[in-house]
Design a protein around this motif. Structure first.
Motif, PDB file in Angstrom:
ATOM      1  N   SER A   1      32.423  -1.823  56.940  1.00  0.00           N
ATOM      2  CA  SER A   1      31.238  -1.880  56.098  1.00  0.00           C
ATOM      3  C   SER A   1      30.558  -0.512  55.990  1.00  0.00           C
ATOM      4  CB  SER A   1      30.314  -2.999  56.578  1.00  0.00           C
ATOM      5  OG  SER A   1      29.116  -2.502  57.034  1.00  0.00           O
ATOM      6  N   CYS A   2      30.507   0.231  57.086  1.00  0.00           N
ATOM      7  CA  CYS A   2      29.945   1.587  57.006  1.00  0.00           C
ATOM      8  C   CYS A   2      30.864   2.527  56.231  1.00  0.00           C
ATOM      9  CB  CYS A   2      29.673   2.160  58.401  1.00  0.00           C
ATOM     10  SG  CYS A   2      28.276   1.361  59.207  1.00  0.00           S
ATOM     11  N   PHE A   3      32.171   2.300  56.384  1.00  0.00           N
ATOM     12  CA  PHE A   3      33.130   3.084  55.621  1.00  0.00           C
ATOM     13  C   PHE A   3      32.885   2.909  54.121  1.00  0.00           C
ATOM     14  CE2 PHE A   3      37.195   3.242  53.315  1.00  0.00           C
ATOM     15  CZ  PHE A   3      37.622   4.527  53.627  1.00  0.00           C
ATOM     16  N   GLU A   4      32.646   1.644  53.743  1.00  0.00           N
ATOM     17  CA  GLU A   4      32.411   1.366  52.324  1.00  0.00           C
ATOM     18  C   GLU A   4      31.094   1.950  51.822  1.00  0.00           C
ATOM     19  OE1 GLU A   4      33.002  -2.818  51.780  1.00  0.00           O
ATOM     20  OE2 GLU A   4      35.184  -2.566  51.573  1.00  0.00           O
TER      21      GLU A   4
ATOM     22  N   VAL B   1      24.229   5.004  61.950  1.00  0.00           N
ATOM     23  CA  VAL B   1      25.138   5.601  60.986  1.00  0.00           C
ATOM     24  C   VAL B   1      24.553   5.570  59.575  1.00  0.00           C
ATOM     25  CG1 VAL B   1      27.331   5.154  59.792  1.00  0.00           C
ATOM     26  CG2 VAL B   1      27.273   5.370  62.267  1.00  0.00           C
ATOM     27  N   SER B   2      23.862   4.477  59.255  1.00  0.00           N
ATOM     28  CA  SER B   2      23.301   4.404  57.914  1.00  0.00           C
ATOM     29  C   SER B   2      22.173   5.428  57.735  1.00  0.00           C
ATOM     30  CB  SER B   2      22.854   2.980  57.592  1.00  0.00           C
ATOM     31  OG  SER B   2      21.474   2.882  57.535  1.00  0.00           O
ATOM     32  N   LYS B   3      21.487   5.735  58.821  1.00  0.00           N
ATOM     33  CA  LYS B   3      20.459   6.785  58.716  1.00  0.00           C
ATOM     34  C   LYS B   3      21.077   8.176  58.541  1.00  0.00           C
ATOM     35  CE  LYS B   3      16.687   4.557  61.101  1.00  0.00           C
ATOM     36  NZ  LYS B   3      16.454   4.094  62.476  1.00  0.00           N
ATOM     37  N   LEU B   4      22.295   8.315  59.045  1.00  0.00           N
ATOM     38  CA  LEU B   4      22.972   9.621  58.930  1.00  0.00           C
ATOM     39  C   LEU B   4      23.665   9.817  57.589  1.00  0.00           C
ATOM     40  CD1 LEU B   4      24.707   9.955  62.429  1.00  0.00           C
ATOM     41  CD2 LEU B   4      22.769  11.275  61.578  1.00  0.00           C
ATOM     42  N   LEU B   5      23.773   8.703  56.854  1.00  0.00           N
ATOM     43  CA  LEU B   5      24.599   8.718  55.646  1.00  0.00           C
ATOM     44  C   LEU B   5      24.262   9.851  54.670  1.00  0.00           C
ATOM     45  CD1 LEU B   5      26.858   7.370  54.089  1.00  0.00           C
ATOM     46  CD2 LEU B   5      25.247   5.672  53.276  1.00  0.00           C
ATOM     47  N   ASP B   6      22.982   9.938  54.293  1.00  0.00           N
ATOM     48  CA  ASP B   6      22.610  10.989  53.334  1.00  0.00           C
ATOM     49  C   ASP B   6      22.843  12.383  53.913  1.00  0.00           C
ATOM     50  OD1 ASP B   6      21.694   9.614  50.949  1.00  0.00           O
ATOM     51  OD2 ASP B   6      20.063   8.840  52.172  1.00  0.00           O
ATOM     52  N   LEU B   7      22.493  12.526  55.185  1.00  0.00           N
ATOM     53  CA  LEU B   7      22.674  13.840  55.830  1.00  0.00           C
ATOM     54  C   LEU B   7      24.129  14.275  55.793  1.00  0.00           C
ATOM     55  CD1 LEU B   7      20.459  13.394  59.035  1.00  0.00           C
ATOM     56  CD2 LEU B   7      19.969  14.885  57.105  1.00  0.00           C
ATOM     57  N   VAL B   8      25.012  13.322  56.051  1.00  0.00           N
ATOM     58  CA  VAL B   8      26.442  13.636  56.061  1.00  0.00           C
ATOM     59  C   VAL B   8      26.914  13.992  54.643  1.00  0.00           C
ATOM     60  CG1 VAL B   8      28.752  12.660  56.414  1.00  0.00           C
ATOM     61  CG2 VAL B   8      26.969  12.294  58.123  1.00  0.00           C
ATOM     62  N   ILE B   9      26.530  13.159  53.692  1.00  0.00           N
ATOM     63  CA  ILE B   9      26.921  13.381  52.298  1.00  0.00           C
ATOM     64  C   ILE B   9      26.432  14.740  51.795  1.00  0.00           C
ATOM     65  CG2 ILE B   9      26.536  12.577  49.911  1.00  0.00           C
ATOM     66  CD1 ILE B   9      28.099  10.518  51.164  1.00  0.00           C
TER      67      ILE B   9
ATOM     68  N   GLN C   1      28.277   5.925  48.526  1.00  0.00           N
ATOM     69  CA  GLN C   1      27.279   6.990  48.424  1.00  0.00           C
ATOM     70  C   GLN C   1      27.921   8.293  47.930  1.00  0.00           C
ATOM     71  OE1 GLN C   1      24.421   5.768  48.744  1.00  0.00           O
ATOM     72  NE2 GLN C   1      22.901   7.157  49.600  1.00  0.00           N
ATOM     73  N   LYS C   2      29.147   8.517  48.375  1.00  0.00           N
ATOM     74  CA  LYS C   2      29.873   9.701  47.926  1.00  0.00           C
ATOM     75  C   LYS C   2      30.146   9.611  46.426  1.00  0.00           C
ATOM     76  CE  LYS C   2      33.753  10.429  50.142  1.00  0.00           C
ATOM     77  NZ  LYS C   2      34.809  10.825  51.095  1.00  0.00           N
ATOM     78  N   LEU C   3      30.493   8.418  46.012  1.00  0.00           N
ATOM     79  CA  LEU C   3      30.784   8.194  44.597  1.00  0.00           C
ATOM     80  C   LEU C   3      29.540   8.444  43.756  1.00  0.00           C
ATOM     81  CD1 LEU C   3      32.622   7.195  42.304  1.00  0.00           C
ATOM     82  CD2 LEU C   3      32.103   4.861  42.977  1.00  0.00           C
ATOM     83  N   LEU C   4      28.408   7.947  44.262  1.00  0.00           N
ATOM     84  CA  LEU C   4      27.149   8.114  43.537  1.00  0.00           C
ATOM     85  C   LEU C   4      26.822   9.591  43.356  1.00  0.00           C
ATOM     86  CD1 LEU C   4      24.654   6.421  42.436  1.00  0.00           C
ATOM     87  CD2 LEU C   4      23.555   7.052  44.579  1.00  0.00           C
ATOM     88  N   LYS C   5      26.950  10.327  44.435  1.00  0.00           N
ATOM     89  CA  LYS C   5      26.680  11.767  44.353  1.00  0.00           C
ATOM     90  C   LYS C   5      27.660  12.437  43.389  1.00  0.00           C
ATOM     91  CE  LYS C   5      25.878  15.938  46.947  1.00  0.00           C
ATOM     92  NZ  LYS C   5      24.803  16.422  47.796  1.00  0.00           N
TER      93      LYS C   5
END
Lengths: 200, 93
Positions: free
Chosen positions: B53-56, B24-32, B61-65
């Motif tokens: 923890s993944c939800f957070e 899931v963490s590898k997918l994070l940027d792709l999803v965002i 990451q969404k906030l950062l973007k």
């Protein structure tokens, strides 16, 4: 340039087409130039140089394709060449950069992400904006570039790969490292302002 | 504030769960960035429903973007720029 075969437009027609297709990109292009150079005069020069180059190679540009990505690519290459010049290395202009660059994909890959901060007042907004800008400006130029292309301009990974001349895998890993680095800088700031780092 | 549930997850990672989190963490940027396949998106969405923890991480990451695209001020293009580009182009053959 005169020996090129094919349909010849009159200069007026060419100019009109050029202005209609490429000048609408002026605003994002200037912003990109400014974020790269961090100087208004340099950004001005870089954008002018980019448009002149684009004009010279406009015959290679396919009407209706991704003008924004094409111009961003020319600008980014000009920026690199400019740096070569400044470091007194021979400035090799690579015109292949503008030839044959076509992108048949759709123009905009907007992946709109809503801003989710809780802060509402104007001044706090400004403060955040300034802080984001200085954190971003403190990143190495390669990191800054991918964040701007992706988060500010909404380019897809594929478009970014073409603009930057790197594989998509490199786009992904660079973006990931860039974001980590930006996050680190902003977390430090958040802490100094008394926020828990978990909130950023 | 660090929630208690997060601590529980962080302190006691189940083995299978951990690899899922890694994926899931590898997918994070792709999803965002809207680059994940719909299959990956589903997988991601499903996972963060259960994993705090993944939800957070996703929220962060969404906030950062959002900070970049929503708060970075755009610079205003000098009015003379378009004119001087047009003028130069007219002189170019």
């Amino acid at each position: 340039m005169s020996e090129r075969t094919g349909k010849q437009l009159s200069k007026e027609e060419k100019d009109a087409r050029f202005e209609a297709e490429l000048l609408p990109v002026l605003d994002p292009l200037y912003n990109f130039a400014y974020r790269l150079t961090l100087d208004e005069d340099d950004a001005n020069d870089l954008v002018q140089e980019t448009y002149l180059k684009a004009y010279r190679f406009f015959d290679y540009f396919e009407q209706g394709t991704n003008a924004k990505a094409w111009l961003f690519r020319i600008l980014k290459n000009s920026f690199i060449n400019e740096f070569r010049k400044k470091s007194k290395q021979p400035a090799k202009v690579d015109y292949s950069e503008v030839e044959g660059y076509y992108n048949s994909e759709d123009v905009e890959g907007e992946s709109g992400v809503a801003t989710t901060t809780d802060m509402r007042t104007e001044s706090v907004q400004d403060l955040i904006g300034d802080e984001v800008a200085s954190a971003l400006n403190a990143l190495p130029v390669d990191f800054r570039t991918v964040i701007i292309l992706c988060d500010l301009e909404g380019f897809t990974y594929e478009e970014m790969a073409k603009i930057l001349d790197i594989p998509i895998g490199t786009v992904r890993s660079r973006l990931h490292r860039a974001r980590n680095s930006l996050k680190e800088k902003l977390e430090k700031y958040a802490k100094s302002m008394g926020y828990n780092s978990n909130e950023i | 504030m660090e929630s208690k549930i997060t601590e529980v997850y962080q302190n006691a990672p189940v083995e299978g769960k951990e690899t899922e989190c890694e994926k899931v963490s590898k997918l994070l940027d792709l999803v965002i960035d809207g680059e994940a396949t719909s299959e990956d998106q589903q997988y991601f969405k499903h996972h963060i429903e259960d994993c705090v923890s993944c939800f957070e991480s996703h929220q962060k990451q969404k906030l950062l973007k959002g900070l970049v695209c929503g708060h970075l001020k755009r610079v205003i293009v000098p009015e003379s720029l378009a004119l001087s580009i047009k003028a130069k182009i007219q002189k170019t053959l």
